[in-house]
Design an enzyme around this catalytic site. Structure first.
Site, PDB file in Angstrom:
ATOM      1  CG  ASP A  81      30.088 -66.309  -2.154  1.00 12.17           C
ATOM      2  OD1 ASP A  81      31.102 -65.621  -2.377  1.00 12.17           O
ATOM      3  OD2 ASP A  81      30.088 -67.334  -1.437  1.00 12.17           O
ATOM      4  CG  HIS A 179      36.346 -71.396  -0.494  1.00 14.54           C
ATOM      5  ND1 HIS A 179      36.979 -71.107  -1.671  1.00 14.54           N
ATOM      6  CD2 HIS A 179      35.613 -70.302  -0.182  1.00 14.54           C
ATOM      7  CE1 HIS A 179      36.642 -69.896  -2.071  1.00 14.54           C
ATOM      8  NE2 HIS A 179      35.813 -69.373  -1.177  1.00 14.54           N
ATOM      9  N   GLY A 180      36.207 -73.977   3.055  1.00 15.87           N
ATOM     10  CA  GLY A 180      35.902 -75.229   3.736  1.00 15.87           C
ATOM     11  C   GLY A 180      36.486 -75.328   5.135  1.00 15.87           C
ATOM     12  CE  LYS A 183      38.802 -71.600   6.506  1.00 17.10           C
ATOM     13  NZ  LYS A 183      37.954 -71.766   5.355  1.00 17.10           N
ATOM     14  CG  HIS A 210      36.435 -65.253  -1.119  1.00 10.95           C
ATOM     15  ND1 HIS A 210      35.299 -65.785  -1.655  1.00 10.95           N
ATOM     16  CD2 HIS A 210      36.487 -63.965  -1.547  1.00 10.95           C
ATOM     17  CE1 HIS A 210      34.694 -64.876  -2.396  1.00 10.95           C
ATOM     18  NE2 HIS A 210      35.394 -63.753  -2.350  1.00 10.95           N
ATOM     19  N   GLY A 211      37.244 -67.565   2.337  1.00 13.88           N
ATOM     20  CA  GLY A 211      37.765 -68.691   3.120  1.00 13.88           C
ATOM     21  C   GLY A 211      38.180 -68.299   4.526  1.00 13.88           C
ATOM     22  CB  SER A 213      35.151 -70.594   8.307  1.00 10.96           C
ATOM     23  OG  SER A 213      33.862 -70.219   7.889  1.00 10.96           O
ATOM     24  CG  ASN A 253      33.467 -63.706   1.390  1.00  9.28           C
ATOM     25  OD1 ASN A 253      33.256 -62.521   1.657  1.00  9.28           O
ATOM     26  ND2 ASN A 253      33.403 -64.174   0.168  1.00  9.28           N
ATOM     27  CG  ASP A 255      28.994 -70.978   3.553  1.00  8.07           C
ATOM     28  OD1 ASP A 255      28.102 -71.208   4.398  1.00  8.07           O
ATOM     29  OD2 ASP A 255      28.961 -71.455   2.408  1.00  8.07           O
TER      30      ASP A 255
HETATM   31  P1  13P Z   1      34.661 -70.467   4.401  1.00  7.53           P
HETATM   32  O1  13P Z   1      34.561 -71.799   3.749  1.00  7.53           O
HETATM   33  O2  13P Z   1      35.979 -70.300   5.102  1.00  7.53           O
HETATM   34  O3  13P Z   1      33.539 -70.156   5.298  1.00  7.53           O
HETATM   35  O4  13P Z   1      34.660 -69.351   3.229  1.00  7.53           O
HETATM   36  C1  13P Z   1      33.451 -68.885   2.701  1.00  7.53           C
HETATM   37  C2  13P Z   1      33.644 -68.069   1.467  1.00  7.53           C
HETATM   38  O5  13P Z   1      34.721 -67.663   1.099  1.00  7.53           O
HETATM   39  C3  13P Z   1      32.429 -67.748   0.701  1.00  7.53           C
HETATM   40  O6  13P Z   1      32.717 -67.075  -0.482  1.00  7.53           O
HETATM   41  O1  G3H Z   2      32.863 -70.147  -1.247  1.00  6.16           O
HETATM   42  C1  G3H Z   2      31.902 -70.877  -1.292  1.00  6.16           C
HETATM   43  C2  G3H Z   2      30.814 -70.685  -0.281  1.00  6.16           C
HETATM   44  O2  G3H Z   2      31.154 -71.284   0.934  1.00  6.16           O
HETATM   45  C3  G3H Z   2      29.508 -71.155  -0.837  1.00  6.16           C
HETATM   46  O3  G3H Z   2      29.443 -72.535  -0.845  1.00  6.16           O
HETATM   47  O4  G3H Z   2      28.797 -72.990  -3.190  1.00  6.16           O
HETATM   48  O5  G3H Z   2      28.498 -74.726  -1.389  1.00  6.16           O
HETATM   49  O6  G3H Z   2      27.033 -72.692  -1.468  1.00  6.16           O
HETATM   50  P1  G3H Z   2      28.353 -73.290  -1.800  1.00  6.16           P
HETATM   51 ZN    ZN Z   3      34.580 -67.706  -1.359  1.00  5.37          ZN
END
Ligand code: 13P
Ligand code: G3H
Ligand code: ZN
Length: 316
Positions: A81, A179-180, A183, A210-211, A213, A253, A255
């Site tokens: 990733d 991300h995070g 949002k 991505h992003g 969550s 994605n 995380d």
């Molecule tokens: P989230 O922060 O929304 O979970 O996105 C994760 C992501 O895009 C990892 O590449």
């Molecule tokens: O997009 C980023 C993912 O959430 C991974 O996060 O780089 O803190 O492991 P990280």
């Molecule tokens: Zn990402």
């Protein structure tokens, strides 16, 4: 069993999205496998550069290989990733990864094409597919920090040119997510209009969101009630995943949501049991809670219950 990301995309395209979940430790890995096997879904394990630094790339490989043996029914791909060029080559050479992401989205269009093309050439020699990124998500990534105001949606015409020039196998598009856990601070939401235009220009080509969550509000409330301080956290509506998948989004994605489950379980556990200190007590709860979270998320992605069909199509 480890399969190629390309094969998973072939089965899923236009029908459902494959959940791409990041892991950093053994408990996450156990919960991830359990949740996917319980919900009969194929999945992608994501390893970030940060994860490889935190727990050592070999440890992550070992945990994943072991999980594959513990859960023989699991069908999954292993993905780097947000890689830089050097990390992509390291993963390609390792022979362990199904696919890599080269994230040169912070560069100019031309430079992004140039770097992605080099990674594609190296990866394709080994049968590994490549995800690239065009446009800028809001939020903070490990090596790129983009103020929300600077977030730049992917231009559909550029996306078509980029794919043709770079030879990448799938494309991460900026369509309004970040991300995070924070949002959509204003009235933002997913830009389905942009996604539709991208799909028209790239029919059949897998797109990545991505992003993604959801930052469940009950999870945030429980974390805050147990001593946390997450104010204004907000995520993507998971009920929009299927619509996105019908418009070509084949990998989604996630995380942050997993980190929230971890935080809630551990904060609540130690608040309720201040006298305890055996890490396995909250760890056991977390594995179970994370598995339940994954299974529920796969229902939203449309991947739950597809395992038999996926195995049949892949001849496994
Ligand atoms: P989230 O922060 O929304 O979970 O996105 C994760 C992501 O895009 C990892 O590449
Ligand atoms: O997009 C980023 C993912 O959430 C991974 O996060 O780089 O803190 O492991 P990280
Ligand atoms: Zn990402």
């Amino acid at each position: 069993m480890i399969v190629t990301t390309k094969d998973l995309f072939k089965v899923a395209y236009g029908k459902f999205a494959i959940g791409a979940y990041n892991i950093n430790n053994a408990e996450q890995c156990m919960g991830l496998f359990k949740g996917n096997v319980d919900s009969k879904a194929p999945f992608i394990i994501q390893i970030s550069k940060g994860a490889r630094k935190y727990i050592n790339k070999l440890m992550l490989e070992g945990i994943i290989r072991a999980s594959g043996e513990i859960f023989p029914d699991a069908v999954f791909a292993v993905h780097l990733d947000h890689g830089d060029e050097a990390t992509c080559y390291d993963c390609i050479e390792s022979g362990f990864y199904s696919s890599v992401m080269i994230d040169a989205s912070g560069e100019s269009f031309e430079k992004n094409v140039e770097i992605t093309k080099r990674v594609v050439a190296a990866a394709h020699k080994k049968g590994i597919s490549v995800e690239a990124e065009l446009g800028k998500l809001g939020g903070v990534e490990e090596h790129v920090s983009v103020a929300e105001g600077d977030a730049k949606l992917t231009n559909p015409e550029d996306a078509e040119k980029f794919v043709k020039l770079s030879g990448c196998d799938c494309l991460a598009c900026a369509i309004g997510t970040s991300h995070g856990a924070f949002k959509f601070s204003g009235s933002q939401s997913l830009h389905f209009d942009v996604l539709e235009q991208i799909q028209k220009r790239l029919p059949g080509f897998p797109l990545v969101m991505h992003g993604s969550s959801s930052v469940p509000q009950d999870e945030v409330a429980r974390i805050n009630a147990a001593g946390g301080s997450l104010k204004g956290a907000k995520g993507v509506d998971a009920d929009q995943f299927l619509k996105a998948s019908h418009l070509g989004v084949t990998k989604i994605n996630i995380d942050t949501d997993g980190r929230l489950v971890w935080t809630r379980v551990h904060r609540e556990f130690f608040k309720q049991h201040p006298e305890k200190f055996d890490l396995r007590d909250p760890g056991t709860i977390f594995i179970d809670e994370y598995a339940k979270f994954i299974a529920a998320k796969n229902v939203k992605l449309g991947s739950a219950g597809t395992l038999a069909e996926v195995k049949k199509v892949l001849g496994k």
